[in-house]
Design a protein around this motif. Structure first.
Motif, PDB file in Angstrom:
ATOM      1  N   GLU A 410       0.858  -1.175   0.000  1.00 18.56           N
ATOM      2  CA  GLU A 410       0.000   0.000   0.000  1.00 18.56           C
ATOM      3  C   GLU A 410       0.898   1.230   0.000  1.00 18.56           C
ATOM      4  O   GLU A 410       1.738   1.390   0.885  1.00 18.56           O
ATOM      5  N   GLN A 411       0.699   2.087  -0.999  1.00 22.23           N
ATOM      6  CA  GLN A 411       1.591   3.227  -1.169  1.00 22.23           C
ATOM      7  C   GLN A 411       0.792   4.497  -1.398  1.00 22.23           C
ATOM      8  O   GLN A 411      -0.218   4.491  -2.114  1.00 22.23           O
ATOM      9  N   HIS A 412       1.241   5.594  -0.811  1.00 23.60           N
ATOM     10  CA  HIS A 412       0.577   6.882  -0.980  1.00 23.60           C
ATOM     11  C   HIS A 412       1.287   7.723  -2.027  1.00 23.60           C
ATOM     12  O   HIS A 412       2.460   7.501  -2.346  1.00 23.60           O
ATOM     13  N   GLY A 413       0.538   8.696  -2.576  1.00 18.73           N
ATOM     14  CA  GLY A 413       1.026   9.486  -3.684  1.00 18.73           C
ATOM     15  C   GLY A 413       1.183  10.959  -3.361  1.00 18.73           C
ATOM     16  O   GLY A 413       1.100  11.394  -2.201  1.00 18.73           O
ATOM     17  N   ALA A 414       1.333  11.767  -4.423  1.00 19.43           N
ATOM     18  CA  ALA A 414       1.701  13.175  -4.277  1.00 19.43           C
ATOM     19  C   ALA A 414       0.619  14.018  -3.621  1.00 19.43           C
ATOM     20  O   ALA A 414       0.915  15.085  -3.056  1.00 19.43           O
ATOM     21  N   ALA A 415      -0.645  13.610  -3.697  1.00 21.48           N
ATOM     22  CA  ALA A 415      -1.727  14.406  -3.109  1.00 21.48           C
ATOM     23  C   ALA A 415      -2.025  14.017  -1.674  1.00 21.48           C
ATOM     24  O   ALA A 415      -2.897  14.627  -1.040  1.00 21.48           O
ATOM     25  N   SER A 416      -1.322  13.047  -1.151  1.00 20.82           N
ATOM     26  CA  SER A 416      -1.677  12.522   0.160  1.00 20.82           C
ATOM     27  C   SER A 416      -1.432  13.524   1.288  1.00 20.82           C
ATOM     28  O   SER A 416      -2.215  13.621   2.229  1.00 20.82           O
ATOM     29  N   SER A 417      -0.326  14.272   1.221  1.00 19.61           N
ATOM     30  CA  SER A 417      -0.029  15.226   2.297  1.00 19.61           C
ATOM     31  C   SER A 417      -1.142  16.248   2.438  1.00 19.61           C
ATOM     32  O   SER A 417      -1.632  16.512   3.548  1.00 19.61           O
ATOM     33  N   ARG A 418      -1.555  16.827   1.331  1.00 15.09           N
ATOM     34  CA  ARG A 418      -2.602  17.852   1.400  1.00 15.09           C
ATOM     35  C   ARG A 418      -3.926  17.245   1.834  1.00 15.09           C
ATOM     36  O   ARG A 418      -4.746  17.892   2.498  1.00 15.09           O
ATOM     37  N   TRP A 419      -4.170  16.008   1.492  1.00 14.89           N
ATOM     38  CA  TRP A 419      -5.444  15.355   1.791  1.00 14.89           C
ATOM     39  C   TRP A 419      -5.532  14.904   3.253  1.00 14.89           C
ATOM     40  O   TRP A 419      -6.585  15.008   3.865  1.00 14.89           O
ATOM     41  N   ASN A 420      -4.408  14.439   3.807  1.00 12.12           N
ATOM     42  CA  ASN A 420      -4.453  13.757   5.102  1.00 12.12           C
ATOM     43  C   ASN A 420      -3.869  14.549   6.261  1.00 12.12           C
ATOM     44  O   ASN A 420      -4.081  14.180   7.418  1.00 12.12           O
ATOM     45  N   ILE A 421      -3.114  15.620   5.997  1.00  8.70           N
ATOM     46  CA  ILE A 421      -2.531  16.416   7.066  1.00  8.70           C
ATOM     47  C   ILE A 421      -3.340  17.709   7.199  1.00  8.70           C
ATOM     48  O   ILE A 421      -3.701  18.349   6.210  1.00  8.70           O
ATOM     49  N   ALA A 422      -3.647  18.084   8.426  1.00  9.32           N
ATOM     50  CA  ALA A 422      -4.466  19.281   8.678  1.00  9.32           C
ATOM     51  C   ALA A 422      -3.844  20.508   8.030  1.00  9.32           C
ATOM     52  O   ALA A 422      -2.619  20.707   8.106  1.00  9.32           O
ATOM     53  N   PRO A 423      -4.653  21.346   7.367  1.00 11.69           N
ATOM     54  CA  PRO A 423      -4.110  22.534   6.692  1.00 11.69           C
ATOM     55  C   PRO A 423      -3.347  23.458   7.629  1.00 11.69           C
ATOM     56  O   PRO A 423      -2.468  24.211   7.184  1.00 11.69           O
ATOM     57  N   SER A 424      -3.649  23.423   8.908  1.00 13.97           N
ATOM     58  CA  SER A 424      -2.921  24.268   9.862  1.00 13.97           C
ATOM     59  C   SER A 424      -1.497  23.789  10.079  1.00 13.97           C
ATOM     60  O   SER A 424      -0.668  24.521  10.637  1.00 13.97           O
ATOM     61  N   ASN A 425      -1.193  22.564   9.664  1.00 15.99           N
ATOM     62  CA  ASN A 425       0.151  22.015   9.798  1.00 15.99           C
ATOM     63  C   ASN A 425       0.944  22.350   8.544  1.00 15.99           C
ATOM     64  O   ASN A 425       0.530  21.996   7.431  1.00 15.99           O
ATOM     65  N   PRO A 426       2.102  23.026   8.677  1.00 12.69           N
ATOM     66  CA  PRO A 426       2.885  23.382   7.482  1.00 12.69           C
ATOM     67  C   PRO A 426       3.258  22.187   6.615  1.00 12.69           C
ATOM     68  O   PRO A 426       3.480  22.333   5.410  1.00 12.69           O
ATOM     69  N   LEU A 427       3.295  20.982   7.199  1.00 14.20           N
ATOM     70  CA  LEU A 427       3.667  19.809   6.414  1.00 14.20           C
ATOM     71  C   LEU A 427       2.620  19.462   5.360  1.00 14.20           C
ATOM     72  O   LEU A 427       2.902  18.698   4.422  1.00 14.20           O
ATOM     73  N   SER A 428       1.412  19.999   5.489  1.00 17.29           N
ATOM     74  CA  SER A 428       0.364  19.677   4.512  1.00 17.29           C
ATOM     75  C   SER A 428       0.700  20.195   3.127  1.00 17.29           C
ATOM     76  O   SER A 428       0.171  19.699   2.135  1.00 17.29           O
TER      77      SER A 428
END
Length: 820
Positions: A410-428
């Protein structure tokens, strides 16, 4: 290579069909010497439904279905062919108490009266509750239900627990499939169908003697159809059919009392499958900027269509559903005295190689999801049947061993950070955090089972029969599950006590895990049936059964606690404890031209095995838990009438009330998920409140079980008239089969977003046939092009996305078949 084999098989079968058509006229004049043509009968309609007894083997002996004190639906091979019911999934339109759900061959559920397999994604660590048997051989994988029927003579759907004779895997019932056997008279048949969506299907079988004591039978089948959903990303039609099957049998009959049958079969599916379409969104309790519409806007994404019945999708992960199943069996039947000794030795294998899009969108969130597995199973059954005027009995022993190995990625892709990390977190805004994050899952299961069983029928008087049955069963399951996690740079992520914001975000998606769950137990089940023949054609019966379904182990990983440790208490699930009560009436009247059967039942289950999902990507495939109690009760009625050879009709109906009686810690539906977990003194927010407070779990006691319609009906009729076509005498006919079911839930915990509306399907056929077996007809299925869903799925991450599987649209075609 596969395409070449398929083209060759199709061409060969078409040639055989042409030969059969040419020989049909000769067959009309000269049937095989000394052999009366058999009549296939069924609960529905078919070419040879002329009345008479329907012969079954539900009690492991040959007898009339009206003599069996058991709720049973019987569909003959003739009806299977004429209605296009070429697998178990299509069979549910003829038998209203049978439910079939499949998002792909592995994730398939076959239930009877709402019970059997937990609704949701498959977990290898438990038994199914509906046993599937082909010529006495148990098929432990529900995936076998997705293959085309191959040279089938008859299908018996046994309703209610069958634990005494069929084992621990039949707490809800059994599907007993009988194929056509080798004959010592030459016979053959061939069939070719074509239709819209580039549908092509070919079947052929040939049987005959090799010597005075040796006979053989060979059957082949091929089905090919373009998909019904268009994927704009891959420019391909998905949900196609591409099935190939072959079955061979050798019968050695050295004496009149000894039959030894060696059988082997192989089937493969190589479809462009299996995908879904966007259906709707619904508000959850996640923050509004983390729900589907806001996330899609932030990424500049819109589904290709918001009307699911446009049948368009944009899934960006290549889809694959390669499925191979087969095996060999040796059956020995020795008649001596008034009894028969039977031995069935069998080996089955199943290879599954999938690729799925588990985010249900065209975004690279989950870039890869595949869990290929390989299974081998070995079974040995030995039983002795005895019959006399006073008693009938069967005693036997059964052994089973299964090994399943799975290798998941199971592998995640380029849109995963924006989708799964809260927008308030700079890592998103940093795609590299989750892009390429991959989990490699390794698991195996060793499943061993052994049983002793017996059932006695004591004919106290010619009218009164007492039938007790017992079964002693031992089960042992040894499992192993390991998940290793790597970031996009190939570095392994370990639970070594170190932490940082990036690692925390990655562990929220996949957590390394290693568990070795084990389970073993003894179980004793029994049943007792009293039957009384009120009149020559009226049989009343009552049954009590104490049954069980073996405990299980979680083979897909378990949830983790706040410190990312596996919750080992969730590694095993308790056995189901089943109490079943049933009463029924079997009647025939009007000189046996009409049949009416009625049954009422109640099944109580403690420690019901439910498939749940807590939203973690790492356990997205679901894990098992025990619900406190479940109850299924209802009424079923089957009516058929055959006033003459020119007309027959049937109506079958069922009312099923199946509910959780106690399930206080169930997973919550999406509208109550995704918010801050309620703490001490806090009350959960109203359903669908963005940024709200969510309960840790939900009490779904009293709710209907998923996948169950309270009301379901099947009905049909066929009329024919004498006719001569091209110098051949025969009959023209018009047939109709319909089904109706009320609404049902498509989520383990009922959600306002996942109720599927009730629907009706209507199928017609018209053609010309001769008594010799030549048949040519046209057909249309889902004639009124009803838009309906087979299943709805909740997208991961509590974003409110609902995806679905639309049922087949209107299909039509043309079939030619012949016996020779």
């Amino acid at each position: 290579m596969h395409s070449f084999v398929r083209r060759t098989l199709l061409a060969t079968t078409m040639l055989a069909s042409a030969v059969g058509c040419a020989s049909a006229a000769q067959a009309e004049e000269a049937a095989p010497a000394g052999e009366e043509q058999s009549s296939t009968t069924s609960v529905g309609t078919g070419a040879h439904d002329r009345g008479g007894d329907i012969v079954v083997t539900a009690r492991r002996r040959i007898e009339s279905s009206q003599e069996v004190p058991l709720a049973i639906s019987v569909v003959g091979g003739e009806h299977i062919d004429s209605t296009g019911s070429f697998n178990v999934g299509r069979l549910q339109q003829l038998t209203p108490t049978l439910q079939f759900y499949s998002s792909n061959p592995r994730n398939t559920a076959v239930n009877i009266r709402g019970l059997g397999v937990p609704f949701g994604l498959t977990n290898d660590g438990i038994e199914q509750g509906v046993g599937i048997y082909v010529d006495d051989v148990y098929n432990s994988r529900v995936a076998s239900a997705t293959f085309d029927f191959l040279d089938v003579a008859q299908v018996e759907v046994l309703r209610g627990p069958q634990g005494t004779l069929y084992g621990k895997n039949t707490t809800a019932g059994a599907i007993n499939i009988t194929t056509n056997q080798p004959t010592f008279d030459f016979e053959g048949k061939a069939e070719v169908s074509i239709g819209n969506y580039n549908f092509k299907q070919a079947k052929a079988a040939i049987s005959g003697p090799l010597s005075d004591t040796l006979a053989a039978r060979l059957a082949v089948s091929a089905t090919d159809r373009r998909g019904t959903i268009y994927n704009v990303t891959s420019n391909q039609w998905i949900q196609s059919q591409d099935n190939l099957g072959i079955r061979g049998q050798l019968l050695w009959r050295p004496t009149d009392t000894l039959d030894i049958t060696l059988a082997g079969d192989f089937s493969s599916q190589d479809a462009n499958c299996c995908g879904s379409v966007y259906v709707r969104t619904g508000l959850t309790q996640r923050a509004l900027n983390r729900q589907f519409e806001a996330l899609a806007d932030a990424l500049g994404y819109q589904p290709v269509s918001r009307n699911p019945f446009d049948r368009r999708t944009d899934l960006d992960t290549p889809l694959k559903a390669e499925n191979k199943i087969g095996g060999a069996s040796l059956r020995v039947k020795w008649d001596f005295g008034e009894g028969t000794l039977t031995s069935i030795t069998a080996w089955r294998f199943w290879d599954w190689d999938p690729s799925n899009d588990r985010d249900f969108t065209g975004l690279p969130i989950v870039a890869l999801s595949q869990n290929p597995s390989q299974q081998d199973q070995y079974t040995q059954e030995l039983r002795y049947n005895y019959s006399s005027d006073a008693i009938d009995f069967v005693v036997g022993a059964f052994g089973f061993y299964q090994r399943i190995d799975t290798q998941g990625t199971e592998q995640h892709g380029a849109a995963s950070s924006r989708w799964n990390i809260a927008p308030s977190n700079p890592l998103s805004t940093d795609p590299s955090v989750l892009d390429g994050l991959v989990a490699y899952n390794s698991q195996y299961l060793k499943n061993t089972s052994a049983a002793l069983y017996g059932q006695l029928s004591w004919h106290v008087t010619p009218e009164l029969t007492l039938q007790p049955g017992v079964r002693l069963n031992y089960d042992k399951k040894d499992g192993y599950y390991q998940r290793r996690v790597f970031d996009g740079a190939g570095n392994e992520i370990l639970l070594d006590g170190t932490t940082n914001a990036r690692k925390t975000a990655q562990l929220a998606i996949f957590t390394p895990q290693e568990i070795s769950p084990r389970f073993s137990d003894w179980n004793f089940s029994y049943d007792f049936t009293v039957s009384y023949r009120i009149a020559p054609d009226v049989l009343a019966y009552a049954t009590y059964a104490k049954s069980f379904k073996s405990g299980g182990i979680n083979q897909n990983g378990v949830p983790t606690d706040a410190q990312n440790n596996p919750i080992l208490a969730a590694a095993t699930v308790k056995p189901e404890d089943v109490d079943h009560y049933e009463a029924g009436l079997k009647t025939q009247f009007w000189d046996r031209r009409a049949t009416f059967n009625l049954s009422i039942f109640r099944t109580d289950i403690r420690n019901y095995q439910a498939n749940v999902n807590n939203g973690q990507f790492g356990v997205l495939r679901g894990y098992l838990a025990n619900a406190g109690a479940v109850r299924s009760q209802g009424v079923e009625a089957d009516f058929s009438i055959r006033p003459s050879e020119r007309f027959n009709a049937y109506v079958n109906g069922a009312y099923t009330d199946a509910t959780y009686r106690r399930f206080v810690d169930a997973p919550c539906p999406p509208e109550l998920s995704g918010g801050t977990t309620a703490g001490a003194g806090q009350s959960p927010s109203a359903p669908g409140t963005p940024g709200g407070i969510s309960p840790a779990n939900c009490d779904v006691s009293g709710q209907r079980l998923p996948g169950i319609s309270e009301w379901s009906f099947s009905f049909g009729a066929e009329a024919n008239a004498p006719f001569t076509l091209l110098g051949k005498e025969g009959e023209v006919y018009l047939g109709y089969d319909g089904s109706v079911r009320s609404n049902f839930s498509s989520n383990p915990s009922a959600s306002a977003y996942t109720w599927i509306d009730g629907y009706s399907l209507h199928n017609f056929r018209a053609g010309f046939r001769t008594d010799a077996g030549f048949d040519i007809y046209c057909w249309v299925r889902n004639a009124f092009d009803e838009n309906y869903f087979e299943q709805l799925m909740v997208g991961p991450g509590n974003t409110g996305l609902i995806a679905g599987l639309p049922g087949d649209p209107r299909t039509w075609g043309f079939t030619v078949k012949s016996n020779f």
